[in-house]
Design an enzyme around this catalytic site. Structure first.
Site, PDB file in Angstrom:
ATOM      1  N   CYS A  69      -0.785   3.725  -6.476  1.00 50.01           N
ATOM      2  CA  CYS A  69      -1.672   3.118  -5.472  1.00 50.01           C
ATOM      3  C   CYS A  69      -1.821   1.683  -5.949  1.00 50.01           C
ATOM      4  CB  CYS A  69      -3.022   3.830  -5.464  1.00 50.01           C
ATOM      5  SG  CYS A  69      -4.308   2.918  -4.563  1.00 50.01           S
TER       6      CYS A  69
ATOM      7  N   CYS B  30       0.864  -1.185   0.000  1.00 51.99           N
ATOM      8  CA  CYS B  30       0.000   0.000   0.000  1.00 51.99           C
ATOM      9  C   CYS B  30       0.898   1.231   0.000  1.00 51.99           C
ATOM     10  CB  CYS B  30      -0.862  -0.027   1.258  1.00 51.99           C
ATOM     11  SG  CYS B  30      -1.854   1.455   1.489  1.00 51.99           S
TER      12      CYS B  30
HETATM   13  N1  DGL Z   1      -3.970   0.546  -1.969  1.00 48.99           N
HETATM   14  C1  DGL Z   1      -3.639   1.702  -1.248  1.00 48.99           C
HETATM   15  C2  DGL Z   1      -2.428   2.417  -1.831  1.00 48.99           C
HETATM   16  O1  DGL Z   1      -1.587   1.805  -2.454  1.00 48.99           O
HETATM   17  C3  DGL Z   1      -4.669   2.634  -0.680  1.00 48.99           C
HETATM   18  C4  DGL Z   1      -6.071   2.688  -1.161  1.00 48.99           C
HETATM   19  C5  DGL Z   1      -6.939   3.353  -0.121  1.00 48.99           C
HETATM   20  O2  DGL Z   1      -7.235   2.688   0.881  1.00 48.99           O
HETATM   21  O3  DGL Z   1      -7.284   4.538  -0.286  1.00 48.99           O
HETATM   22  O4  DGL Z   1      -2.264   3.591  -1.638  1.00 48.99           O
END
Ligand code: DGL
Length: 270
Positions: A194, A80
């Protein structure tokens, strides 16, 4: 189980606010197909991208501490960007196992651009982090880096994985958030900053020129995991993977079809 067998079955733990980390897991499975995996989705706090730095910085290290104790992973991947750009250092300070973070692939984008203009699509929280300024200063000094934070794309990726229809306007608006900025028309590389976004890359690509190149960190992270676990034993066969949610287990139902394709067969709540 013998000690060797125990070591071979020590899992890799992947952590994200939701299913975004699957884009990192998929790349890891190409290199380490038999790896035992615990995938933790912090669904109770999804989305991270609209939360404050303080909320993420408090929640993520605490949760990962609890998860490390419970599952005894050989390595944790914070799959993430939002959590990594805010909390990677503090997680490393409190845990005594290798932690791999996920940060936007600014370096390869800056190296490969021909036009000298690259775009970063991330969550709202990620694109405003100082961590991004540091990466830009270090790797992208000679190029223009445009940024756009979207609050809608990660929920759209979740909806897609649940098999729901998503309004295409969400993808269009996100792409135009970059393309409509001054110099935006010159962008030739878009960084998917993301982990949810590679899951909707085809949908995003419908709203820009086909000459635009999308890049993300998944393959690089997989290589890093492989490197950090070199010489360690792995099971001889492909394993059933375990998906853990911090939310309500009943809400995982619509995800199970898509998750099954990655090898998930066990579902539980924390
Ligand atoms: N998948 C996450 C990232 O790489 C965050 C998505 C979220 O929860 O807003 O930033």
């Amino acid at each position: 189980m013998s000690t060797d067998n125990q070591k071979a079955h020590a899992p890799l733990l992947f952590f994200d606010s939701g299913v975004g980390g699957l884009s990192v897991l998929a790349e890891t499975q190409k290199i380490l197909p038999n790896a035992p995996v615990i995938y933790v989705a912090d669904n109770a706090a999804f989305p991270y991208g609209t939360k404050s730095e303080a909320e993420i910085a408090t929640r993520v290290p605490l949760l990962l501490g609890k998860l490390a104790e419970r599952f005894q992973p050989r390595l944790i991947t914070i799959a993430c960007n939002t959590a990594s750009t805010i909390a990677l250092d503090s997680v490393r300070q409190v845990l005594d196992i290798p932690i791999v973070g996920t940060v936007p692939a600014i370096k390869p984008a800056a190296e490969n651009t021909k036009t000298g203009v690259i775009g970063l699509l991330g969550t709202e929280a990620t694109v405003r982090q100082n961590y991004i300024d540091v990466l830009a200063e270090k790797f992208a000094r000679d190029v223009v880096l445009l940024r756009h934070g979207s609050a809608k794309l990660a929920p759209a990726a979740e909806a897609k994985i649940r098999g729901e229809n998503v309004d295409p306007d969400i993808y269009k608006r996100a792409m135009h958030g970059l393309l409509d900025q001054p110099q935006g028309k010159r962008i030739d590389t878009v960084i998917l900053g993301c982990t949810h976004f590679p899951l909707i890359q085809n949908e995003l690509a419908q709203f820009c020129s086909e000459t635009i190149n999308f890049v993300h960190g998944g393959a690089g992270i997989a290589r890093r995991i492989d490197y950090l676990t070199q010489g360690q034993p792995w099971p001889e066969e492909k394993q059933d993977l375990h998906f853990v949610t911090t939310g309500n287990i009943a809400e995982l139902g619509p995800y199970e079809h898509a998750l099954g394709a990655y090898g998930f067969a066990q579902y539980s709540t924390l």
